[in-house]
Each structure stands twice: as structure tokens, then as C-alpha cells.
Design an enzyme around this catalytic site. Structure first.
Site, PDB file in Angstrom:
ATOM      1  N   ASP A  60       1.833 -10.054  -1.036  1.00 33.55           N
ATOM      2  CA  ASP A  60       0.888  -9.621  -0.006  1.00 33.55           C
ATOM      3  C   ASP A  60       1.610  -8.555   0.804  1.00 33.55           C
ATOM      4  O   ASP A  60       2.600  -8.851   1.487  1.00 33.55           O
ATOM      5  CB  ASP A  60       0.491 -10.816   0.881  1.00 33.55           C
ATOM      6  CG  ASP A  60      -0.511 -10.418   1.964  1.00 33.55           C
ATOM      7  OD1 ASP A  60      -0.565  -9.221   2.326  1.00 33.55           O
ATOM      8  OD2 ASP A  60      -1.235 -11.298   2.436  1.00 33.55           O
ATOM      9  N   ASN A  87      -0.406   0.680  -4.579  1.00 28.62           N
ATOM     10  CA  ASN A  87      -1.831   0.830  -4.903  1.00 28.62           C
ATOM     11  C   ASN A  87      -2.740   0.001  -4.000  1.00 28.62           C
ATOM     12  O   ASN A  87      -3.897   0.354  -3.790  1.00 28.62           O
ATOM     13  CB  ASN A  87      -2.030   0.442  -6.372  1.00 28.62           C
ATOM     14  CG  ASN A  87      -3.493   0.292  -6.750  1.00 28.62           C
ATOM     15  OD1 ASN A  87      -4.170   1.283  -7.025  1.00 28.62           O
ATOM     16  ND2 ASN A  87      -4.001  -0.932  -6.722  1.00 28.62           N
ATOM     17  N   TYR A 165     -10.315   4.175   7.478  1.00 30.15           N
ATOM     18  CA  TYR A 165      -9.800   4.436   6.126  1.00 30.15           C
ATOM     19  C   TYR A 165      -9.289   5.874   5.967  1.00 30.15           C
ATOM     20  O   TYR A 165      -8.138   6.070   5.546  1.00 30.15           O
ATOM     21  CB  TYR A 165     -10.883   4.103   5.099  1.00 30.15           C
ATOM     22  CG  TYR A 165     -10.461   4.281   3.660  1.00 30.15           C
ATOM     23  CD1 TYR A 165      -9.633   3.350   3.034  1.00 30.15           C
ATOM     24  CD2 TYR A 165     -10.904   5.364   2.915  1.00 30.15           C
ATOM     25  CE1 TYR A 165      -9.245   3.511   1.704  1.00 30.15           C
ATOM     26  CE2 TYR A 165     -10.522   5.535   1.590  1.00 30.15           C
ATOM     27  CZ  TYR A 165      -9.702   4.607   0.980  1.00 30.15           C
ATOM     28  OH  TYR A 165      -9.321   4.773  -0.326  1.00 30.15           O
ATOM     29  N   LYS A 169      -5.274   6.990   5.244  1.00 28.57           N
ATOM     30  CA  LYS A 169      -4.796   7.743   4.079  1.00 28.57           C
ATOM     31  C   LYS A 169      -4.132   9.061   4.517  1.00 28.57           C
ATOM     32  O   LYS A 169      -3.207   9.539   3.854  1.00 28.57           O
ATOM     33  CB  LYS A 169      -5.952   8.008   3.104  1.00 28.57           C
ATOM     34  CG  LYS A 169      -6.506   6.732   2.446  1.00 28.57           C
ATOM     35  CD  LYS A 169      -5.479   5.976   1.625  1.00 28.57           C
ATOM     36  CE  LYS A 169      -6.096   4.852   0.808  1.00 28.57           C
ATOM     37  NZ  LYS A 169      -5.116   4.056   0.056  1.00 28.57           N
ATOM     38  N   THR A 200     -15.250   0.693  -8.142  1.00 28.53           N
ATOM     39  CA  THR A 200     -14.476  -0.548  -7.974  1.00 28.53           C
ATOM     40  C   THR A 200     -15.117  -1.358  -6.844  1.00 28.53           C
ATOM     41  O   THR A 200     -16.036  -0.875  -6.159  1.00 28.53           O
ATOM     42  CB  THR A 200     -13.006  -0.253  -7.590  1.00 28.53           C
ATOM     43  OG1 THR A 200     -12.998   0.326  -6.275  1.00 28.53           O
ATOM     44  CG2 THR A 200     -12.325   0.682  -8.574  1.00 28.53           C
TER      45      THR A 200
HETATM   46  N1  NAP Z   1     -12.109   3.358  -5.735  1.00 28.98           N
HETATM   47  C1  NAP Z   1     -12.027   4.596  -5.248  1.00 28.98           C
HETATM   48  O1  NAP Z   1     -12.969   5.403  -5.324  1.00 28.98           O
HETATM   49  C2  NAP Z   1     -10.756   5.048  -4.584  1.00 28.98           C
HETATM   50  C3  NAP Z   1     -10.669   6.402  -4.215  1.00 28.98           C
HETATM   51  C4  NAP Z   1      -9.497   6.852  -3.623  1.00 28.98           C
HETATM   52  C5  NAP Z   1      -8.462   5.985  -3.412  1.00 28.98           C
HETATM   53  N2  NAP Z   1      -8.582   4.660  -3.767  1.00 28.98           N
HETATM   54  C6  NAP Z   1      -7.445   3.786  -3.524  1.00 28.98           C
HETATM   55  O2  NAP Z   1      -7.093   3.144  -4.738  1.00 28.98           O
HETATM   56  C7  NAP Z   1      -6.408   1.920  -4.444  1.00 28.98           C
HETATM   57  C8  NAP Z   1      -7.005   0.796  -5.281  1.00 28.98           C
HETATM   58  O3  NAP Z   1      -8.347   0.615  -4.856  1.00 28.98           O
HETATM   59  P1  NAP Z   1      -9.517   0.104  -5.804  1.00 28.98           P
HETATM   60  O4  NAP Z   1     -10.594   1.097  -5.704  1.00 28.98           O
HETATM   61  O5  NAP Z   1      -8.998  -0.282  -7.125  1.00 28.98           O
HETATM   62  O6  NAP Z   1     -10.006  -1.155  -4.962  1.00 28.98           O
HETATM   63  P2  NAP Z   1     -10.177  -2.714  -5.315  1.00 28.98           P
HETATM   64  O7  NAP Z   1     -10.804  -2.886  -6.643  1.00 28.98           O
HETATM   65  O8  NAP Z   1     -10.819  -3.294  -4.113  1.00 28.98           O
HETATM   66  O9  NAP Z   1      -8.662  -3.211  -5.425  1.00 28.98           O
HETATM   67  C9  NAP Z   1      -7.844  -3.269  -4.302  1.00 28.98           C
HETATM   68  C10 NAP Z   1      -6.649  -4.118  -4.645  1.00 28.98           C
HETATM   69  O10 NAP Z   1      -5.792  -4.179  -3.481  1.00 28.98           O
HETATM   70  C11 NAP Z   1      -5.480  -5.547  -3.274  1.00 28.98           C
HETATM   71  N3  NAP Z   1      -5.093  -5.802  -1.903  1.00 28.98           N
HETATM   72  C12 NAP Z   1      -5.805  -5.645  -0.771  1.00 28.98           C
HETATM   73  N4  NAP Z   1      -5.093  -6.048   0.281  1.00 28.98           N
HETATM   74  C13 NAP Z   1      -3.894  -6.469  -0.191  1.00 28.98           C
HETATM   75  C14 NAP Z   1      -2.737  -7.005   0.389  1.00 28.98           C
HETATM   76  N5  NAP Z   1      -2.637  -7.225   1.714  1.00 28.98           N
HETATM   77  N6  NAP Z   1      -1.683  -7.320  -0.408  1.00 28.98           N
HETATM   78  C15 NAP Z   1      -1.753  -7.134  -1.737  1.00 28.98           C
HETATM   79  N7  NAP Z   1      -2.838  -6.658  -2.355  1.00 28.98           N
HETATM   80  C16 NAP Z   1      -3.890  -6.326  -1.586  1.00 28.98           C
HETATM   81  C17 NAP Z   1      -6.719  -6.294  -3.704  1.00 28.98           C
HETATM   82  O11 NAP Z   1      -6.436  -7.667  -3.887  1.00 28.98           O
HETATM   83  P3  NAP Z   1      -7.585  -8.839  -3.721  1.00 28.98           P
HETATM   84  O12 NAP Z   1      -8.298  -8.920  -5.039  1.00 28.98           O
HETATM   85  O13 NAP Z   1      -6.758 -10.039  -3.403  1.00 28.98           O
HETATM   86  O14 NAP Z   1      -8.476  -8.408  -2.599  1.00 28.98           O
HETATM   87  C18 NAP Z   1      -7.027  -5.554  -4.992  1.00 28.98           C
HETATM   88  O15 NAP Z   1      -6.181  -5.999  -6.022  1.00 28.98           O
HETATM   89  C19 NAP Z   1      -6.555   1.712  -2.937  1.00 28.98           C
HETATM   90  O16 NAP Z   1      -5.377   2.124  -2.288  1.00 28.98           O
HETATM   91  C20 NAP Z   1      -7.695   2.645  -2.560  1.00 28.98           C
HETATM   92  O17 NAP Z   1      -7.636   3.046  -1.228  1.00 28.98           O
HETATM   93  C21 NAP Z   1      -9.705   4.187  -4.359  1.00 28.98           C
END
Ligand code: NAP
Length: 249
Positions: A60, A87, A165, A169, A200
Site C-alpha cells: 500500500d 503506477n 487529480y 499529476k 479502466t
Molecule cells: N486510465 C487512464 O485513462 C489513465 C490515464 C492517465 C494516467 N493514468 C494513470 O495510470 C495509473 C493506473 O491507473 P488505471 O487507469 O489502471 O486505474 P485502475 O484500474 O483504477 O488501477 C489503479 C490501481 O492502483 C491501485 N491503488 C490505488 N491506491 C493504491 C494504494 N494506496 N496502494 C497500492 N495500490 C493502490 C489500485 O488497487 P485497488 O484495486 O486495491 O484499488 C489499482 O490496482 C494511475 O496512476 C492513473 O492515474 C490512467
């Protein structure tokens, strides 16, 4: 031959899970950082079934003890870390997501994960990254953290106004640039990734790119050659027609 060791935070789903899958397919040992044991073990199982040398690591990023324990585990088991992908990330907003409606509680919650968590994890693992021949650090950021992109009246993101958010970033981008400066005389490269808008749970699966496409960006930065760049925001360029390249801060 020693295997390459990579740790990905928030790796149990979304872009993180796709990243471990892609790095695991290279024959690397992939450490699946996840805060929830059941979700972490499930991801480990799925990845192993797909042939990856995957191992769940409880992590975490907002919990200092958890971060320290994860670093201890990697130190004891492997003695070094070749790649760290920061990530894990969350999105929160208050009301209609106007700056004037932002609460400090929401701001703090988002910064705990997206900014403080990255610094905590990076500092805990830096000694292990220094033990690797040429480590790579990838901070998964976003184009919404680019002040230039967000304030361009002609840009696709100009109407977005949320503070928590995007500003987290933007802070992460600065964090990336400062680590790159500190480490510029070492073989370690530190870059921020822009995966693009991927479907996601983070955005209720509304993104137009796949998690695998988002993960390609992290994998590119995790596998940069010795003459590759450090201290950049690199990835999907929405305003440039959808190619990959360097984004403005
Ligand atoms: N999706 C997009 O369009 C997008 C665009 C730009 C950037 N991003 C970035 O990409 C990264 C991954 O996002 P995603 O889209 O794949 O989102 P996601 O599917 O919601 O996955 C987020 C992950 O982060 C974990 N997490 C959250 N808080 C945490 C903590 N305190 N300790 C450890 N793990 C934690 C979540 O775990 P749980 O399952 O336990 O909640 C999940 O595994 C993020 O940094 C996000 O800001 C995403």
C-alpha cells in the site's frame, strides 16, 4: 544469467496489470505490488497461468510500514531492483469538479497516493535500484498533469477544471524531473509516462484506449537503452493526432 526484476505498484488491475503482463512476457521476474492480498494473489495466479514469473508483493503506497516491508522483502529475496513502475493512482473530485468546490480532504487523499506514495516508494527502493546495473523508474502520470496541455485553449482538455487529480499529476511531473536531476550522473533513468485515456476502473471504463495500449508506454520507458532520455513526460499525444512522443510539462 540473472533475471531482470521489476516492481509495479497498483498492479492487480488496469494499466498496472497489463504492464506486469507485458514485462513478464519478456521473461522478467515481475513483482505484483497490490494493497489487497486477495486481489494481489488473484493477479499473481492469472499472470502465472499466462506463463509469467510473477510474485505478489503486499504494497500500500500510502502506508509507510507496508512500503518498508516491501522494500525489505525485495532486498532479502533479490538484493536489487532493475525497474520500478510507480503506477498506483486514484481519481477523486468534489461536486462539479470546479476548483472552488475542492475540499482539502479530497486533495490530501489524492496526493497521498499519487504524489506522496511515489516519493515514499521511490526513496524506499532507491538503494535497491542503485544496486542494479542500469535501473529505470517510470512514474505513471498523465497529460492532465501538463499545465501546457491543460491551458491550451485549442486543446482537447481545455474544459477540464478539476484540481485534485490534475494537480497531483503536475506535482508528479515535477517529482520526476527532480529525481532525474539528482540521478543524472548515474545509469538510472527517471521518466513520467502518459498512457493516454484508457478504459479502466479509474474512469468507469470510459477511455478510448485499452489498458494494454496504456501499458506499452510504461514498458517503453522501463526498457529504455543506455542512451535513452531521462526527465521527460513521454507517451500518448492526444493533441498531436495520437502518436507517441514527448509531451510539454
Ligand atoms: N486510465 C487512464 O485513462 C489513465 C490515464 C492517465 C494516467 N493514468 C494513470 O495510470 C495509473 C493506473 O491507473 P488505471 O487507469 O489502471 O486505474 P485502475 O484500474 O483504477 O488501477 C489503479 C490501481 O492502483 C491501485 N491503488 C490505488 N491506491 C493504491 C494504494 N494506496 N496502494 C497500492 N495500490 C493502490 C489500485 O488497487 P485497488 O484495486 O486495491 O484499488 C489499482 O490496482 C494511475 O496512476 C492513473 O492515474 C490512467
Amino acid at each position: 544469467m540473472t533475471t531482470t526484476i521489476a516492481l509495479i505498484t497498483g498492479a492487480n488491475k488496469g494499466i498496472g496489470l497489463a504492464t506486469v503482463r507485458q514485462l513478464g512476457a519478456r521473461g522478467w521476474t515481475v513483482l505484483v505490488g497490490a494493497r489487497d492480498a486477495a486481489r494481489g494473489r488473484e493477479a499473481e495466479r492469472t499472470l502465472r497461468e499466462g506463463g509469467a514469473d510473477a510474485r505478489f508483493v503486499p504494497l500500500d503506497v500510502t502506508d509507510e510500514e507496508s512500503v518498508a516491508a516491501a522494500a525489505k522483502l525485495v532486498e532479502t529475496e533479490y538484493g536489487h531492483l532493475d525497474v520500478l513502475v510507480n503506477n498506483a493512482g486514484i481519481v477523486r473530485a468534489d461536486g462539479s469538479a470546479m476548483p472552488s468546490e475542492t475540499t482539502l480532504a479530497t486533495l490530501r487523499e489524492v496526493y497521498e497516493t499519487n504524489v506522496f506514495g511515489v516519493v515514499a516508494v521511490t526513496n524506499a527502493f532507491l538503494p535497491l535500484l542503485r544496486n542494479a546495473p542500469a535501473a529505470r523508474i517510470v512514474n505513471v502520470s498523465s497529460e492532465v498533469g501538463s499545465i501546457a496541455v491543460m491551458t491550451d485553449p485549442q486543446g482537447a482538455l481545455f474544459e477540464l477544471t478539476s484540481v485534485p487529480y490534475p494537480s497531483s499529476k503536475a506535482a508528479l511531473n515535477m517529482v520526476t524531473a527532480m529525481y532525474a536531476k539528482e540521478l543524472r550522473d548515474t545509469p538510472i533513468k527517471v521518466n513520467a509516462a502518459n498512457p493516454g485515456y484508457c478504459a479502466t476502473d479509474l474512469n468507469h471504463n470510459s477511455g478510448f484506449r485499452t489498458p494494454d495500449q496504456g501499458a506499452e508506454v510504461s514498458v517503453h520507458l522501463a526498457t529504455l537503452p543506455a542512451d535513452g532520455p531521462s526527465g521527460l513526460l513521454w507517451g500518448f499525444q492526444m493533441d498531436a493526432g495520437g502518436g507517441y512522443g514527448v509531451l510539454p510539462w
